[in-house]
Design an enzyme around this catalytic site. Sequence first.
Site, PDB file in Angstrom:
ATOM      1  N   LYS A 135       1.001  -0.733   0.043  1.00  0.00           N
ATOM      2  CA  LYS A 135      -0.023  -0.503  -0.220  1.00  0.00           C
ATOM      3  C   LYS A 135       0.647   1.085  -0.381  1.00  0.00           C
ATOM      4  O   LYS A 135       0.984   2.014  -0.976  1.00  0.00           O
ATOM      5  CB  LYS A 135      -0.748  -0.358   1.142  1.00  0.00           C
ATOM      6  CG  LYS A 135      -1.805  -1.339   1.211  1.00  0.00           C
ATOM      7  CD  LYS A 135      -2.878  -1.328   2.339  1.00  0.00           C
ATOM      8  CE  LYS A 135      -3.941  -2.722   1.941  1.00  0.00           C
ATOM      9  NZ  LYS A 135      -4.782  -3.051   3.068  1.00  0.00           N
TER      10      LYS A 135
ATOM     11  N   GLN B  69      -5.016  -2.053   9.516  1.00  0.00           N
ATOM     12  CA  GLN B  69      -5.208  -3.347   8.425  1.00  0.00           C
ATOM     13  C   GLN B  69      -5.283  -3.932   9.701  1.00  0.00           C
ATOM     14  O   GLN B  69      -5.222  -4.511  10.635  1.00  0.00           O
ATOM     15  CB  GLN B  69      -3.440  -3.393   8.694  1.00  0.00           C
ATOM     16  CG  GLN B  69      -3.243  -5.116   7.730  1.00  0.00           C
ATOM     17  CD  GLN B  69      -3.428  -4.926   6.688  1.00  0.00           C
ATOM     18  OE1 GLN B  69      -3.366  -3.730   5.351  1.00  0.00           O
ATOM     19  NE2 GLN B  69      -4.075  -5.782   6.436  1.00  0.00           N
TER      20      GLN B  69
ATOM     21  N   ASP C 294     -11.691   2.626   3.736  1.00  0.00           N
ATOM     22  CA  ASP C 294     -11.908   0.970   3.022  1.00  0.00           C
ATOM     23  C   ASP C 294     -13.243   0.520   3.137  1.00  0.00           C
ATOM     24  O   ASP C 294     -13.480  -0.257   2.097  1.00  0.00           O
ATOM     25  CB  ASP C 294     -11.664   0.168   4.352  1.00  0.00           C
ATOM     26  CG  ASP C 294      -9.927  -0.538   4.540  1.00  0.00           C
ATOM     27  OD1 ASP C 294      -9.645  -0.603   2.966  1.00  0.00           O
ATOM     28  OD2 ASP C 294      -9.755  -0.885   5.306  1.00  0.00           O
TER      29      ASP C 294
END
Length: 286
Positions: free
Chosen positions: A53, A97, A120
């Site tokens: 990422k 994460q 997200d």
Amino acid sequence: MAKLIDGKQISANVKEQVRIETEQLKEKHGIQPALAVVIVGNDPASRVYVNNKKKACELVGFKSFEYALPEDTTQEELLELVHTLNEDKNVNGILVQLPVPKQIDDKAIIQAISPEKDVDAFHAENVGQIMIGDYKFLPCTPAGVMELIDSTGVEISGKKCVVIGRSNIVGKPMAMLLLHRSGTVTICHSRTVDLPSITREADILVAAVGKANFVTGDMVKEGAVVIDVGMNRLENGKLCGDVNFAEVEPKASYITPVPGGVGPMTIAMLMKNTLTATKLQNHITD
Ligand code: NAP
């Protein structure tokens, strides 16, 4: 023989588009998107995802800030960091994460992230927006799958779509996006009775199960579009999807490989969401 859907190439196209728009954003408005990536503990898979990422941020011209917290971080400590990042004007997107260590309730963390910075799209507010079809962000993996299906030129409207898996991050939003595009959608899960009889009906089959080689040739209709979301690590260290590629590929019309299918799309869509978040926060409409 199926045509391969090249997730690497399609994700590269998405990232290139984001890179161009980011350059324009900098030139016209002096704004550079910034993503904060939080990792808790030492999970090697999470470390790989976070590094990828960060690399993608560099590629498209974003700033990225990494916060690596120790395995024994408490929920309060993580919540405090999320609150700080919510308030930080220099941060446009926040990504924690997952999975987080077991002493931390991931739902509480997701709910603490400001919906405007929730790149997200896991926050209940964003999930609700997706349900009613009026959304700012789409969850990265299902949004990436939609790009892959669209790349085939196959019309979704009116097609029988079967999603195996009902998780909040993949299966459920996946089904919702296919429904928004007028697919006739069936969601299957571990309690589904006679799964093969349902998957064999699918014109578009999305597997998000988390079990290596779970979808076998006899479960797939001739000519189906098969999307493999699964990322399973075999004992020999190799990455393997949920679809038995050797058996399914001869029957499908289009199929995604693993690796090189859905995986790269997820990160590309994260970049797209971070750019969208930056524009929204700065009231930029072009
Ligand atoms: P998950 O939360 O474990 O959900 C798995 C789903 O599969 C559950 O809904 C489960 O049903 C269902 N399932 C399990 N066994 C089944 C069976 N025998 N028959 C039918 N359904 C069954 O996993 P996830 O987070 O959705 O992820 C799924 C896979 O996608 C994993 O391999 C993950 O690594 C991968 N993934 C990839 C990406 C990417 O970027 N490529 C992103 C996210 C996830 P129940 O609900 O009844 O238990």
